[in-house]
Design an enzyme around this catalytic site. Sequence first.
Site, PDB file in Angstrom:
ATOM      1  CE  LYS A 193      47.850  79.946  12.496  1.00  0.00           C
ATOM      2  NZ  LYS A 193      46.584  80.284  11.855  1.00  0.00           N
ATOM      3  CE1 TYR A 198      44.844  79.285   7.405  1.00  0.00           C
ATOM      4  CE2 TYR A 198      43.065  77.934   8.261  1.00  0.00           C
ATOM      5  CZ  TYR A 198      44.360  78.054   7.814  1.00  0.00           C
ATOM      6  OH  TYR A 198      45.167  76.958   7.772  1.00  0.00           O
TER       7      TYR A 198
HETATM    8  C1  LIG Z   1      45.498  79.576  11.221  1.00  0.00           C
HETATM    9  C2  LIG Z   1      44.157  80.162  11.297  1.00  0.00           C
HETATM   10  C3  LIG Z   1      43.033  79.362  11.554  1.00  0.00           C
HETATM   11  C4  LIG Z   1      43.126  77.870  11.689  1.00  0.00           C
HETATM   12  O1  LIG Z   1      43.790  77.518  12.857  1.00  0.00           O
HETATM   13  P1  LIG Z   1      44.630  76.141  13.033  1.00  0.00           P
HETATM   14  O2  LIG Z   1      45.115  76.262  14.435  1.00  0.00           O
HETATM   15  O3  LIG Z   1      45.693  76.137  12.007  1.00  0.00           O
HETATM   16  O4  LIG Z   1      43.664  75.035  12.843  1.00  0.00           O
HETATM   17  C5  LIG Z   1      41.804  79.998  11.667  1.00  0.00           C
HETATM   18  N1  LIG Z   1      41.684  81.331  11.519  1.00  0.00           N
HETATM   19  C6  LIG Z   1      42.740  82.120  11.254  1.00  0.00           C
HETATM   20  C7  LIG Z   1      42.549  83.584  11.093  1.00  0.00           C
HETATM   21  C8  LIG Z   1      44.006  81.564  11.125  1.00  0.00           C
HETATM   22  O5  LIG Z   1      45.048  82.358  10.835  1.00  0.00           O
END
Ligand SMILES: *Cc1c(COP(=O)(O)O)cnc(C)c1O
Length: 411
Positions: free
Chosen positions: A214, A124
């Site tokens: 997510k 990410y």
């Molecule tokens: C979005 C995401 C993050 C970061 O998470 P946040 O909740 O936005 O801080 C880390 N790893 C992956 C794979 C992501 O998609």
Amino acid sequence: MNTDASTTPRALATEAVHAGREDLAALGVHSVPLDLSTTYPSYDSRAEAARIDAFAATGARPEGPPVYARLDNPTTARFEDGLARLEGAESAVAFASGMAALSAVLLARASAGLRHVVAVRPLYGCSDHLLNAGLLGTEVTFVEPDGIADAIRPDTGLVMVETPANPTLAEVDIRAVARSCGQVPLLVDNTFATPVLQRPLEQGAAIVLHSATKYLGGHGDVLGGVVACDEEFARTLRQVRFATGGVLHPLAGYLLLRGLSTLPVRMRAQSATAAELARRLAADPRIARVHYPKLGGAMVAFEVYGDPHAVIAGVRLITPAVSLGSVDSLIQHPASISHRIVAEGDRRSSGVGDRLLRMSAGLEDVEDLWRDLCEALSAAGAARPVSLPAPLPLPAHVRDAAARPQRTAAR
Ligand SMILES: *Cc1c(COP(=O)(O)O)cnc(C)c1O
């Protein structure tokens, strides 16, 4: 027959609905109590001092009320228990966001003098940035999976992979990677797969990280992060969280626990849609390449022949926005948004090209999504280029033969 509910293993779908909530009937309530307290009154300062000493010494969750909300919260603790159960972990520790969770893991290792991290790209965008910029005083070596063992040094505190990875959906073999880590803990960012599709701890990982923002939340209305691991590391993480303050808000803990209950059905339905979209995209002349994991999942990435920005501008049902994992579908251009912060060269070499689009399939009907995607692709003029490389001139004898009238094959 063993019918003891506390020892008979339960299916994931059952755990998703019940883990972290087993005491509710005894409490005489049906929904989870939401405790928004920032502080917890006590007339006994000596007892409070003892509780603070115990936490400082061990990092174990305090018995009884938490003293102060930065230390612990009972609603958030329910989400932690639920997620730990789904990942098959001893413990879980929740944070304000996925990045706060990763920061706490890095700080926990660095505070033990283990400042070096070995990581596999792509990650990410912000995880890549946090490691590459060394913002927390760590140092990173990026390698291919088969280079992990050679990259490990005496001060290596963590090996980190994402699988399927954001945004290319590249997969790594967790078991093989875990073997090459030796004694160094392997962190798997399991945000894209969720415990519904993959439980990395069963394959040799020591730490599982989620952006709970997510799929765990699942509705695009809560920011959070969580780390599932053994209780020993969880204790260090709780101490780091107390000292640095990246706590999850209790309302977010409430919403995330609620999100867990529908996680298995959402993942199954959204994955079926993403798989069907991947199949149709692969057959579409406007698409140069489709990325869809062997593991499955609700994300699909694809490279277009035409202008990717025009596809983003052209969607009407699908929301053009960063993030993923919501009940509604989202699409974004990683090179412009989610991975913008990664230097262009690093981005390209890890497979994040300028024509790549990343779509998160929601719960809409697949035909409606396909129609929207098709119209956006057409409006973007995103067709296989007519200016394919000109064919090489044919040798004269072949050209002449081709020009002669074809005889009907009479043999
Ligand atoms: C979005 C995401 C993050 C970061 O998470 P946040 O909740 O936005 O801080 C880390 N790893 C992956 C794979 C992501 O998609």
